[in-house]
Enzyme design. Structure first.
Site, mmCIF file in Angstrom:
data_model
loop_
_atom_site.group_PDB
_atom_site.id
_atom_site.type_symbol
_atom_site.label_atom_id
_atom_site.label_comp_id
_atom_site.label_asym_id
_atom_site.label_seq_id
_atom_site.Cartn_x
_atom_site.Cartn_y
_atom_site.Cartn_z
ATOM 1 N N GLU A 91 0.456 -1.297 -0.319
ATOM 2 C CA GLU A 91 0.207 0.141 -0.223
ATOM 3 C C GLU A 91 0.514 1.107 -0.136
ATOM 4 O O GLU A 91 2.046 1.251 0.610
ATOM 5 C CB GLU A 91 -0.666 0.002 0.778
ATOM 6 C CG GLU A 91 -1.945 -1.073 1.252
ATOM 7 C CD GLU A 91 -3.206 -1.130 2.619
ATOM 8 O OE1 GLU A 91 -4.135 -1.075 1.418
ATOM 9 O OE2 GLU A 91 -2.729 -0.917 3.695
ATOM 10 N N CYS A 104 3.256 8.435 1.170
ATOM 11 C CA CYS A 104 3.923 7.614 1.838
ATOM 12 C C CYS A 104 3.807 6.496 1.526
ATOM 13 O O CYS A 104 3.091 5.758 0.802
ATOM 14 C CB CYS A 104 2.746 7.715 3.125
ATOM 15 S SG CYS A 104 3.248 6.620 4.626
ATOM 16 N N CYS A 111 7.480 -6.634 7.156
ATOM 17 C CA CYS A 111 7.673 -5.714 7.808
ATOM 18 C C CYS A 111 8.582 -6.602 8.662
ATOM 19 O O CYS A 111 7.321 -7.877 9.539
ATOM 20 C CB CYS A 111 7.779 -4.951 8.737
ATOM 21 S SG CYS A 111 9.373 -4.411 9.676
ATOM 22 N N CYS A 115 6.788 -4.599 15.640
ATOM 23 C CA CYS A 115 6.698 -3.624 16.838
ATOM 24 C C CYS A 115 4.822 -3.932 17.023
ATOM 25 O O CYS A 115 4.158 -4.067 15.886
ATOM 26 C CB CYS A 115 6.792 -2.144 16.084
ATOM 27 S SG CYS A 115 7.851 -1.663 16.019
ATOM 28 N N CYS A 118 1.938 -1.296 15.820
ATOM 29 C CA CYS A 118 1.123 -1.718 14.260
ATOM 30 C C CYS A 118 0.997 -2.562 13.321
ATOM 31 O O CYS A 118 1.705 -3.895 13.678
ATOM 32 C CB CYS A 118 3.595 -1.318 13.500
ATOM 33 S SG CYS A 118 3.500 -1.162 11.812
ATOM 34 N N GLY A 159 7.006 -1.509 5.981
ATOM 35 C CA GLY A 159 7.594 -1.883 6.013
ATOM 36 C C GLY A 159 9.635 -1.602 6.699
ATOM 37 O O GLY A 159 9.277 0.699 7.220
ATOM 38 N N GLU A 160 10.515 -1.840 7.429
ATOM 39 C CA GLU A 160 11.736 -1.039 7.812
ATOM 40 C C GLU A 160 12.476 -0.519 6.457
ATOM 41 O O GLU A 160 13.371 -1.869 6.545
ATOM 42 C CB GLU A 160 12.477 -2.089 9.112
ATOM 43 C CG GLU A 160 13.811 -1.265 9.509
ATOM 44 C CD GLU A 160 13.448 -0.047 9.935
ATOM 45 O OE1 GLU A 160 13.134 0.596 10.885
ATOM 46 O OE2 GLU A 160 14.582 0.594 9.318
ATOM 47 N N SER A 191 12.110 6.817 7.329
ATOM 48 C CA SER A 191 11.753 6.799 8.619
ATOM 49 C C SER A 191 11.926 5.195 8.930
ATOM 50 O O SER A 191 11.947 4.630 8.434
ATOM 51 C CB SER A 191 10.906 6.977 8.666
ATOM 52 O OG SER A 191 10.321 6.618 10.081
ATOM 53 N N SER A 214 11.500 6.999 14.974
ATOM 54 C CA SER A 214 10.279 6.412 15.856
ATOM 55 C C SER A 214 10.887 6.153 16.844
ATOM 56 O O SER A 214 10.952 4.539 17.753
ATOM 57 C CB SER A 214 9.432 4.987 14.935
ATOM 58 O OG SER A 214 9.319 5.159 13.886
ATOM 59 N N LEU A 215 10.394 6.940 18.109
ATOM 60 C CA LEU A 215 11.602 6.354 19.798
ATOM 61 C C LEU A 215 10.101 6.072 20.017
ATOM 62 O O LEU A 215 9.978 5.062 20.895
ATOM 63 C CB LEU A 215 11.618 7.658 19.840
ATOM 64 C CG LEU A 215 12.500 8.106 21.827
ATOM 65 C CD1 LEU A 215 14.130 7.154 21.426
ATOM 66 C CD2 LEU A 215 12.765 9.060 22.257
ATOM 67 N N ASN A 290 -3.096 4.989 15.880
ATOM 68 C CA ASN A 290 -4.466 5.320 15.340
ATOM 69 C C ASN A 290 -4.715 3.890 15.553
ATOM 70 O O ASN A 290 -4.109 2.699 15.596
ATOM 71 C CB ASN A 290 -3.850 5.387 13.715
ATOM 72 C CG ASN A 290 -3.406 6.605 13.805
ATOM 73 O OD1 ASN A 290 -4.082 7.313 13.693
ATOM 74 N ND2 ASN A 290 -2.306 7.008 12.923
ATOM 75 N N CYS A 333 -0.782 5.884 9.499
ATOM 76 C CA CYS A 333 0.946 5.577 10.120
ATOM 77 C C CYS A 333 0.324 4.756 10.782
ATOM 78 O O CYS A 333 -0.811 4.383 11.782
ATOM 79 C CB CYS A 333 1.129 6.302 11.532
ATOM 80 S SG CYS A 333 1.674 7.906 10.859
#
Ligand code: SAH
Length: 341
Positions: A91, A104, A111, A115, A118, A159-160, A191, A214-215, A290, A333
């Site tokens: 996507e 984006c 991924c 996380c 996510c 993805g990372e 990112s 991304s902290l 979200n 996100c």
């Protein structure tokens, strides 16, 4: 297998084609068709001789992912579901805002980083995207936008990006190249969840690109709970790595902090955040989590957000609270999961 026309860097085209065509300007013409006119079908490249067209058709593929679905949000962000050649799906989201339009895009199918908050993580890693699959998202966007300008690109989709390091860097190089898409380095943001060895490589790569990290928590145990890679790459090391990154690169780092109700918004969290980023020249982007139906987290309410903003107000970094776009169509996100879920 044929090479996709969007897989090659302009320098690679030159090296490969100089043996095939007698005149250098033919290569320039080809690059012009691809990146300026955005035409990939050799038959439509009107000023190119027939034998060169035949050669291009024999050696190169011009496959572009098919748009399987397109959903438009009330805020006019548009989410695209794309089908790749092997039928995997990714996507991307086009986000128009006043004065700018951001793409984006995805760097992997799924991924590996898992996380917990996510949606993409639930898919697991299916595979890395090729350079042409990353760039085809830009290509499709430019076609979809027609006369409107694409101003920004963020690697914040599925993805990372640093787990697909080579292909992501090559894509960015083609995006920025004078004979490629000619995108300004300031307008591309990579990112990452914080893959330290690759961040060190990126710092030494000479590539100009904006970095977002991304902290999501500045407390080691808490971050490890929602971002398992923190066990492998602890916060203290991430901090050292980023200070070094800042010395070697010119842009300020953006930290992203997903606000999760009853998890990372208490006094200890704001204090840890201030301690962690207070001495790095950076920006801070706060995003309310979200909703993803099958994940056990909650979105903060307005009071939680206001209190947290108040608690960190002594930070000298530029702080923005980013209202998420496209939430009604699961395009915000962390909501990208294709049709895998
Ligand atoms: N893997 C990269 C890029 C993809 S995620 C990275 O981690 O940065 C892009 C951003 O979306 C990250 O900042 C991530 O923390 C955030 N995110 C993930 N899930 C989210 C959710 N459900 N709500 C809000 N932000 C989310």
């Amino acid at each position: 297998m044929k090479i996709n026309l969007l897989e090659l860097h302009p320098d690679e085209f030159k090296e490969l084609l100089l043996r095939q065509v007698d005149k250098k300007f033919r290569i320039k013409q080809l690059l012009n068709w691809i990146y300026v006119h955005r035409i990939l079908d050799p038959d439509l490249m009107s000023n190119i001789p027939a034998d060169f067209k035949t050669f291009l058709k024999k050696e190169f593929s011009n496959f572009i992912p098919r748009i399987l679905d397109k959903q438009i949000s009330q805020d006019s962000s548009t989410k695209y579901l794309l089908e790749l050649e092997d039928e995997n799906r990714i996507e991307m989201v086009i986000i128009p805002r006043e004065g700018r339009t951001t793409l984006c895009l995805s760097s992997q199918v799924g991924c590996a980083r898992n996380c917990l908050f996510c949606a993409t993580a639930k898919i697991g890693l299916i595979r890395n995207l090729y350079v042409h699959e990353i760039l085809s998202q830009v290509f499709i966007t430019l076609k979809e936008l027609q006369d409107r300008k694409l101003t920004n690109i963020v690697f914040m989709g599925m993805g990372e990006p640093l787990d697909n390091y080579e292909n992501v860097l090559k894509s960015i190089r083609i995006l920025q190249h004078e004979e490629g898409f000619k995108f300004s380095p300031r307008r591309i943001t990579l990112s990452t969840s914080g893959v330290i060895p690759r961040l060190n490589d990126l710092a030494d790569s000479n590539l100009k690109v904006k970095l977002a990290v991304s902290l999501n928590s500045a407390i080691q145990e808490k971050r490890a709970e929602i971002m398992p890679l923190t066990k492998q790459y602890p916060l203290a090391e991430l901090k050292k790595c980023l200070l070094n990154f800042r010395k070697k690169t010119s842009y300020r780092i953006t930290f992203e902090y997903v606000m999760i109700k009853n998890f990372n918004l208490a006094a200890e969290d704001s204090q840890a955040l201030i301690d962690f980023i207070g001495d790095i020249s950076c920006k801070l982007n706060l995003i309310a989590w979200n909703k993803v139906d099958y994940l056990p987290y909650e979105t903060p309410d307005e009071n939680d957000i206001r209190d947290f903003l108040k608690a960190i107000n002594k930070l000298s970094s530029a702080v923005t609270f980013r209202s998420s776009r496209g939430a009604d169509i699961n395009a915000a996100c962390g909501q990208l999961a294709g049709q895998y879920y």
